[in-house]
Design an enzyme around this catalytic site. Structure first.
Site, mmCIF file in Angstrom:
data_model
loop_
_atom_site.group_PDB
_atom_site.id
_atom_site.type_symbol
_atom_site.label_atom_id
_atom_site.label_comp_id
_atom_site.label_asym_id
_atom_site.label_seq_id
_atom_site.Cartn_x
_atom_site.Cartn_y
_atom_site.Cartn_z
ATOM 1 N N GLY A 127 0.777 -1.238 0.000
ATOM 2 C CA GLY A 127 0.000 0.000 0.000
ATOM 3 C C GLY A 127 0.801 1.277 0.000
ATOM 4 O O GLY A 127 0.324 2.317 0.485
ATOM 5 N N ASN A 166 1.423 3.046 -2.589
ATOM 6 C CA ASN A 166 0.696 3.986 -3.462
ATOM 7 C C ASN A 166 -0.536 4.547 -2.760
ATOM 8 O O ASN A 166 -0.868 5.723 -2.941
ATOM 9 C CB ASN A 166 0.322 3.312 -4.782
ATOM 10 C CG ASN A 166 1.487 3.298 -5.746
ATOM 11 O OD1 ASN A 166 1.853 4.330 -6.294
ATOM 12 N ND2 ASN A 166 2.109 2.143 -5.923
ATOM 13 N N ASN A 175 -5.765 2.851 -12.821
ATOM 14 C CA ASN A 175 -4.782 1.891 -12.318
ATOM 15 C C ASN A 175 -3.382 2.474 -12.473
ATOM 16 O O ASN A 175 -3.112 3.215 -13.414
ATOM 17 C CB ASN A 175 -4.881 0.594 -13.145
ATOM 18 C CG ASN A 175 -3.854 -0.445 -12.733
ATOM 19 O OD1 ASN A 175 -3.716 -0.765 -11.549
ATOM 20 N ND2 ASN A 175 -3.117 -0.984 -13.698
ATOM 21 N N HIS A 214 0.432 1.309 -13.188
ATOM 22 C CA HIS A 214 1.212 0.160 -13.666
ATOM 23 C C HIS A 214 2.697 0.538 -13.640
ATOM 24 O O HIS A 214 3.071 1.618 -14.113
ATOM 25 C CB HIS A 214 0.784 -0.220 -15.093
ATOM 26 C CG HIS A 214 1.516 -1.418 -15.591
ATOM 27 N ND1 HIS A 214 1.229 -2.689 -15.146
ATOM 28 C CD2 HIS A 214 2.559 -1.540 -16.450
ATOM 29 C CE1 HIS A 214 2.060 -3.537 -15.716
ATOM 30 N NE2 HIS A 214 2.877 -2.880 -16.512
HETATM 31 C C1 GAR Z 1 3.309 -1.058 -7.410
HETATM 32 O O1 GAR Z 1 4.578 -1.040 -7.985
HETATM 33 C C2 GAR Z 1 2.235 -1.026 -8.487
HETATM 34 O O2 GAR Z 1 2.563 -0.221 -9.561
HETATM 35 C C3 GAR Z 1 2.199 -2.473 -8.882
HETATM 36 O O3 GAR Z 1 2.356 -3.197 -7.682
HETATM 37 C C4 GAR Z 1 3.057 -2.406 -6.721
HETATM 38 C C5 GAR Z 1 2.203 -2.269 -5.488
HETATM 39 O O4 GAR Z 1 2.870 -1.613 -4.456
HETATM 40 N N1 GAR Z 1 0.975 -2.796 -9.551
HETATM 41 C C6 GAR Z 1 0.884 -3.690 -10.517
HETATM 42 O O5 GAR Z 1 1.814 -4.362 -10.906
HETATM 43 C C7 GAR Z 1 -0.505 -3.853 -11.108
HETATM 44 N N2 GAR Z 1 -0.441 -4.533 -12.368
HETATM 45 P P1 GAR Z 1 2.091 -0.916 -3.253
HETATM 46 O O6 GAR Z 1 1.138 -1.942 -2.660
HETATM 47 O O7 GAR Z 1 3.196 -0.578 -2.284
HETATM 48 O O8 GAR Z 1 1.385 0.300 -3.778
#
Ligand code: GAR
Length: 205
Positions: free
Chosen positions: A16, A18, A112, A114
């Protein structure tokens, strides 16, 4: 819709960071046209749920395993989104692909983040660290992050924002992931959320 602030739900699966970037941006005023009112996780151990609790935001764990099907899982998510009168759905490290039945219900209302420059290293099977492993394997010198609208094609919706990040000699998937988060994801996701909330509040969208 004409209102002061758009009501935001953030869907998460893991750490989490982001989500945290969005919450911090709300605190600092970068996001002022929307407020996170709900966090939904498909993983009961997601640290993102702790971050939501720490911020005094309702967190919900919805289990696909217990509900036994994608349709039942999505129905439970829709119920929660309706109960909380959500205007904008943000997928922030949400590691599950949503069906067309779900995405077509919320046109231009789901975004989203990415961790690559779409159309590189995206689509089914490209998520989390796997994206950075693929980028290093290919030997690209520049990667980055993309915020896009979510439609029925995984990582295929209209692009909202992108930011490039340099790959450095000796990078591992972990060091590259961290740099992409710090330099790109945590910057363009909050900025995109604010941009879309402004449009939603002014009735443009
Ligand atoms: C982030 O790097 C996000 O961009 C990626 O997973 C991570 C989650 O981190 N998302 C994807 O790959 C979706 N296809 P977080 O839980 O610390 O935000």
């Amino acid at each position: 819709m004409l209102k002061n602030k758009a009501r935001i739900a953030v869907l998460v699966s893991g750490g989490g960071t982001n989500l945290q970037a969005i919450l911090d941006a709300e605190k600092s005023g970068i996001i002022h046209s929307g407020e996170v009112v709900l966090v939904i996780s498909n993983n009961k151990d997601a640290y993102a749920l702790t971050r939501a609790a720490n911020a005094g935001i309702q967190g919900l764990y919805i289990s696909k395993k217990e509900l036994k099907s994608q349709a039942a899982f999505e129905a439970a998510v829709i119920n929660a989104l309706e109960e909380y009168r959500i205007d904008l759905i943000v997928l922030a490290g949400f590691m599950s692909i949503l069906s067309e039945q779900f995405t077509s219900r919320y046109p231009k209302r789901i975004i989203n983040i990415h961790p690559a420059l779409i159309p590189s290293f995206c689509g089914k099977g490209y998520y989390g660290l796997k994206v950075h492993e693929a980028a290093l394997e290919k030997g690209v010198k520049i990667t980055g992050a993309t915020v896009h609208f979510v439609n029925e094609i995984p990582d295929g919706g209209e692009i909202i924002a992108q930011k490039a990040v340099q790959v450095e000699d000796g990078d591992t998937p972990e060091t590259l992931q961290r740099r992409v988060m710090e330099q790109a994801e945590w910057v363009i996701l909050p900025a995109s959320v604010e941009k879309i909330c402004v449009a939603l509040c002014s009735g443009e969208s």
